[in-house]
Design a protein around this motif. Structure first.
Motif, PDB file in Angstrom:
ATOM      1  N   MET A 176     -16.887  -7.549   0.803  1.00  0.00           N
ATOM      2  CA  MET A 176     -15.435  -7.143   0.898  1.00  0.00           C
ATOM      3  C   MET A 176     -15.373  -5.556   1.318  1.00  0.00           C
ATOM      4  SD  MET A 176     -14.096  -8.957  -2.690  1.00  0.00           S
ATOM      5  CE  MET A 176     -15.443  -8.303  -3.605  1.00  0.00           C
ATOM      6  N   GLY A 177     -14.323  -5.297   2.016  1.00  0.00           N
ATOM      7  CA  GLY A 177     -14.363  -3.842   2.309  1.00  0.00           C
ATOM      8  C   GLY A 177     -13.712  -3.050   1.041  1.00  0.00           C
ATOM      9  N   VAL A 178     -13.651  -1.773   0.938  1.00  0.00           N
ATOM     10  CA  VAL A 178     -13.330  -1.076  -0.076  1.00  0.00           C
ATOM     11  C   VAL A 178     -11.902  -0.827  -0.323  1.00  0.00           C
ATOM     12  CG1 VAL A 178     -15.216   0.524   0.043  1.00  0.00           C
ATOM     13  CG2 VAL A 178     -13.356   1.067   1.177  1.00  0.00           C
ATOM     14  N   ASP A 179     -11.180  -1.261   0.544  1.00  0.00           N
ATOM     15  CA  ASP A 179      -9.785  -1.294   0.695  1.00  0.00           C
ATOM     16  C   ASP A 179      -9.024  -2.843   0.199  1.00  0.00           C
ATOM     17  OD1 ASP A 179      -9.188   1.299   1.199  1.00  0.00           O
ATOM     18  OD2 ASP A 179      -9.510   0.822   3.443  1.00  0.00           O
ATOM     19  N   ASP A 180      -9.927  -3.814   0.232  1.00  0.00           N
ATOM     20  CA  ASP A 180      -9.741  -5.084  -0.207  1.00  0.00           C
ATOM     21  C   ASP A 180      -9.354  -5.100  -2.044  1.00  0.00           C
ATOM     22  OD1 ASP A 180      -9.764  -7.808  -1.057  1.00  0.00           O
ATOM     23  OD2 ASP A 180     -10.714  -8.449   0.451  1.00  0.00           O
ATOM     24  N   PRO A 181      -8.051  -5.672  -2.411  1.00  0.00           N
ATOM     25  CA  PRO A 181      -7.859  -5.618  -3.849  1.00  0.00           C
ATOM     26  C   PRO A 181      -9.052  -6.467  -4.657  1.00  0.00           C
ATOM     27  CG  PRO A 181      -6.121  -6.358  -2.648  1.00  0.00           C
ATOM     28  CD  PRO A 181      -7.197  -6.204  -1.504  1.00  0.00           C
ATOM     29  N   ARG A 182      -9.630  -7.059  -3.978  1.00  0.00           N
ATOM     30  CA  ARG A 182     -10.887  -7.908  -4.789  1.00  0.00           C
ATOM     31  C   ARG A 182     -11.779  -6.864  -5.216  1.00  0.00           C
ATOM     32  NH1 ARG A 182     -12.110 -12.508  -0.883  1.00  0.00           N
ATOM     33  NH2 ARG A 182     -11.814 -10.870   0.404  1.00  0.00           N
ATOM     34  N   THR A 183     -12.375  -5.776  -4.348  1.00  0.00           N
ATOM     35  CA  THR A 183     -12.961  -4.837  -4.587  1.00  0.00           C
ATOM     36  C   THR A 183     -12.708  -3.830  -5.854  1.00  0.00           C
ATOM     37  OG1 THR A 183     -13.740  -4.809  -2.423  1.00  0.00           O
ATOM     38  CG2 THR A 183     -14.337  -2.708  -3.535  1.00  0.00           C
TER      39      THR A 183
ATOM     40  N   ALA B 122      -2.367   5.338 -25.053  1.00  0.00           N
ATOM     41  CA  ALA B 122      -1.350   4.369 -25.073  1.00  0.00           C
ATOM     42  C   ALA B 122      -0.093   4.973 -24.185  1.00  0.00           C
ATOM     43  CB  ALA B 122      -0.806   3.981 -26.270  1.00  0.00           C
ATOM     44  N   GLY B 123       0.696   4.103 -23.927  1.00  0.00           N
ATOM     45  CA  GLY B 123       1.698   4.404 -22.812  1.00  0.00           C
ATOM     46  C   GLY B 123       1.707   4.933 -21.596  1.00  0.00           C
ATOM     47  N   VAL B 124       0.670   4.861 -20.954  1.00  0.00           N
ATOM     48  CA  VAL B 124       0.358   5.649 -19.672  1.00  0.00           C
ATOM     49  C   VAL B 124       0.845   4.675 -18.727  1.00  0.00           C
ATOM     50  CG1 VAL B 124      -1.063   5.944 -17.773  1.00  0.00           C
ATOM     51  CG2 VAL B 124      -1.809   6.452 -20.228  1.00  0.00           C
ATOM     52  N   ILE B 125       1.890   5.037 -17.868  1.00  0.00           N
ATOM     53  CA  ILE B 125       2.486   4.456 -16.613  1.00  0.00           C
ATOM     54  C   ILE B 125       1.262   4.294 -15.690  1.00  0.00           C
ATOM     55  CG2 ILE B 125       4.112   4.328 -14.997  1.00  0.00           C
ATOM     56  CD1 ILE B 125       5.816   6.441 -16.516  1.00  0.00           C
ATOM     57  N   GLN B 126       0.715   2.940 -15.573  1.00  0.00           N
ATOM     58  CA  GLN B 126      -0.396   2.879 -14.763  1.00  0.00           C
ATOM     59  C   GLN B 126       0.066   2.471 -13.127  1.00  0.00           C
ATOM     60  OE1 GLN B 126      -1.806  -0.350 -17.475  1.00  0.00           O
ATOM     61  NE2 GLN B 126      -3.944   0.552 -16.578  1.00  0.00           N
ATOM     62  N   SER B 127      -0.542   2.966 -12.292  1.00  0.00           N
ATOM     63  CA  SER B 127       0.043   2.709 -10.681  1.00  0.00           C
ATOM     64  C   SER B 127      -1.103   2.888  -9.693  1.00  0.00           C
ATOM     65  CB  SER B 127       1.215   3.916 -10.343  1.00  0.00           C
ATOM     66  OG  SER B 127       0.318   5.068 -10.119  1.00  0.00           O
ATOM     67  N   ASP B 128      -1.022   2.426  -8.735  1.00  0.00           N
ATOM     68  CA  ASP B 128      -2.160   2.205  -7.682  1.00  0.00           C
ATOM     69  C   ASP B 128      -1.457   1.956  -6.399  1.00  0.00           C
ATOM     70  OD1 ASP B 128      -4.556   1.717  -6.136  1.00  0.00           O
ATOM     71  OD2 ASP B 128      -5.431   1.861  -8.097  1.00  0.00           O
ATOM     72  N   LEU B 129      -1.999   2.526  -5.367  1.00  0.00           N
ATOM     73  CA  LEU B 129      -1.539   2.022  -3.879  1.00  0.00           C
ATOM     74  C   LEU B 129      -2.053   0.678  -3.671  1.00  0.00           C
ATOM     75  CD1 LEU B 129       0.078   3.313  -1.582  1.00  0.00           C
ATOM     76  CD2 LEU B 129      -1.978   4.193  -0.772  1.00  0.00           C
ATOM     77  N   ILE B 130      -3.128   0.237  -4.301  1.00  0.00           N
ATOM     78  CA  ILE B 130      -3.551  -1.245  -4.015  1.00  0.00           C
ATOM     79  C   ILE B 130      -2.941  -2.229  -5.151  1.00  0.00           C
ATOM     80  CG2 ILE B 130      -5.562  -2.593  -4.070  1.00  0.00           C
ATOM     81  CD1 ILE B 130      -7.175  -0.280  -3.198  1.00  0.00           C
TER      82      ILE B 130
ATOM     83  N   PHE C 151      -6.354  14.406   6.321  1.00  0.00           N
ATOM     84  CA  PHE C 151      -7.185  13.663   7.053  1.00  0.00           C
ATOM     85  C   PHE C 151      -6.511  12.204   7.603  1.00  0.00           C
ATOM     86  CE2 PHE C 151      -8.397  13.612   2.552  1.00  0.00           C
ATOM     87  CZ  PHE C 151      -8.224  12.065   2.241  1.00  0.00           C
ATOM     88  N   PRO C 152      -6.765  11.478   8.525  1.00  0.00           N
ATOM     89  CA  PRO C 152      -6.185  10.494   8.937  1.00  0.00           C
ATOM     90  C   PRO C 152      -6.384   9.358   7.753  1.00  0.00           C
ATOM     91  CG  PRO C 152      -7.768  11.034  10.768  1.00  0.00           C
ATOM     92  CD  PRO C 152      -8.109  11.847   9.502  1.00  0.00           C
ATOM     93  N   PHE C 153      -5.199   8.617   7.617  1.00  0.00           N
ATOM     94  CA  PHE C 153      -5.130   7.632   6.628  1.00  0.00           C
ATOM     95  C   PHE C 153      -5.868   6.170   7.334  1.00  0.00           C
ATOM     96  CE2 PHE C 153      -2.978   3.775   4.859  1.00  0.00           C
ATOM     97  CZ  PHE C 153      -3.362   4.007   3.419  1.00  0.00           C
ATOM     98  N   THR C 154      -6.723   5.604   6.682  1.00  0.00           N
ATOM     99  CA  THR C 154      -7.508   4.407   7.190  1.00  0.00           C
ATOM    100  C   THR C 154      -7.153   3.270   6.196  1.00  0.00           C
ATOM    101  OG1 THR C 154      -9.476   5.090   6.284  1.00  0.00           O
ATOM    102  CG2 THR C 154      -9.004   5.503   8.899  1.00  0.00           C
ATOM    103  N   GLY C 155      -6.986   3.520   4.970  1.00  0.00           N
ATOM    104  CA  GLY C 155      -7.036   2.720   3.757  1.00  0.00           C
ATOM    105  C   GLY C 155      -6.841   3.636   2.418  1.00  0.00           C
ATOM    106  N   PRO C 156      -6.307   2.881   1.313  1.00  0.00           N
ATOM    107  CA  PRO C 156      -6.180   3.604   0.038  1.00  0.00           C
ATOM    108  C   PRO C 156      -7.729   4.264  -0.308  1.00  0.00           C
ATOM    109  CG  PRO C 156      -5.015   1.659   0.054  1.00  0.00           C
ATOM    110  CD  PRO C 156      -5.877   1.531   1.214  1.00  0.00           C
ATOM    111  N   LEU C 157      -8.664   3.555  -0.105  1.00  0.00           N
ATOM    112  CA  LEU C 157      -9.915   4.293  -0.521  1.00  0.00           C
ATOM    113  C   LEU C 157     -10.893   4.550   0.578  1.00  0.00           C
ATOM    114  CD1 LEU C 157     -10.837   1.492  -3.601  1.00  0.00           C
ATOM    115  CD2 LEU C 157     -10.212   3.967  -3.827  1.00  0.00           C
ATOM    116  N   SER C 158     -10.729   3.805   1.638  1.00  0.00           N
ATOM    117  CA  SER C 158     -11.748   4.080   2.831  1.00  0.00           C
ATOM    118  C   SER C 158     -11.293   5.583   3.529  1.00  0.00           C
ATOM    119  CB  SER C 158     -11.405   2.982   3.979  1.00  0.00           C
ATOM    120  OG  SER C 158     -10.022   2.936   4.346  1.00  0.00           O
TER     121      SER C 158
END
Length: 239
Positions: A1-8, A58-66, A150-157
């Motif tokens: 799996m690539g690093v940008d794969d949600p399963r990773t 407690a109470g943190v608004i959890q967010s992610d691009l993935i 820097f160029p965007f290739t993916g959320p983690l890559s």
């Protein structure tokens, strides 16, 4: 799996819970973050996908691009879905160095934070020791001579491990001139060896959990300005 794969990201979430030494390390990081945002609400966490800060604060608004299960929202750090002055704090762990347009993120943080709010993070840091690790033993780019973009290739890559140091140490004067409403309150280098011993989120094994306290006791006696692999960074929104 690539690093940008949600399963990773989901696999990394499981590793953080199953590796005792690594979990101890993240608990210390979360403790440092939580101490800096006491009394500040609401709190937005960026890059929450693999972590467990919500169990600690407690109470943190959890967010992610993935997009992964269990999060409050999917959010781009450069386009935060909040009104002006809505947030009390923004926290993140190993996220800033993945943001391809960090100036846009800081501008968004200034917009969304109320006066007295904080942006608190744990990020890779550039020292004599960390240069060797990030250049030769880590898979992400490390370029202390780079610009803020820097160029965007993916959320983690997409990454530059030197970006926090570039922004807050090499280009500090430029940062303060560009963002007069944001002050650099704290830069605290730390942990030259602990993360390496943990095996991180890319290796299934690491040092035993019982050895964590001894490791940290030793690390605190070292010259962390020259040896720190990470840094606790705290920015404050001026009035």
């Amino acid at each position: 799996m690539g690093v940008d794969d949600p399963r990773t990201t989901l696999l990394r979430r499981r590793l953080l819970q199953s590796k005792p030494f690594l979990r101890c390390l993240y608990l210390e990081w979360y403790s440092l973050l939580a101490a800096r945002i006491q009394g500040l609400d609401p709190v937005l966490e960026l890059g929450s996908g693999g972590g467990f800060l919500s169990e600690f604060r407690a109470g943190v608004i959890q967010s992610d691009l993935i997009r992964v299960p269990g999060l409050s929202l999917s959010a781009d750090a450069c386009r935060l879905p909040f009104k002006e002055g809505r947030l009390g704090a923004i926290v993140m762990t190993n996220v800033l160095h993945h943001i391809p347009d960090v100036a846009q993120f800081i501008a968004e943080a200034v917009r969304c934070l109320r006066p007295g709010g904080h942006v608190v993070m744990v990020e890779p840091w550039n020292t004599v020791w960390s240069q060797q690790i990030y250049r030769h033993l880590h898979n992400e780019p490390f370029d202390p001579g780079a610009t803020w973009k820097f160029p965007f290739t993916g959320p983690l890559s997409s990454a530059n491990n030197a970006l926090p140091w570039i922004l807050f140490r090499r280009d500090r004067a430029r940062f303060e001139e560009t963002f007069p409403k944001m002050s650099i309150d704290t830069i605290q280098p730390m942990m030259p060896f602990a993360y390496l011993l943990s095996g991180g989120v890319s290796r299934p094994i690491g040092a035993p959990g019982w050895s964590y306290r001894s490791c940290r006791t030793l690390e605190r006696r070292l010259a962390l300005e020259r040896l720190g692999l990470f840094a606790l960074i705290d920015l404050k929104r001026r009035s």
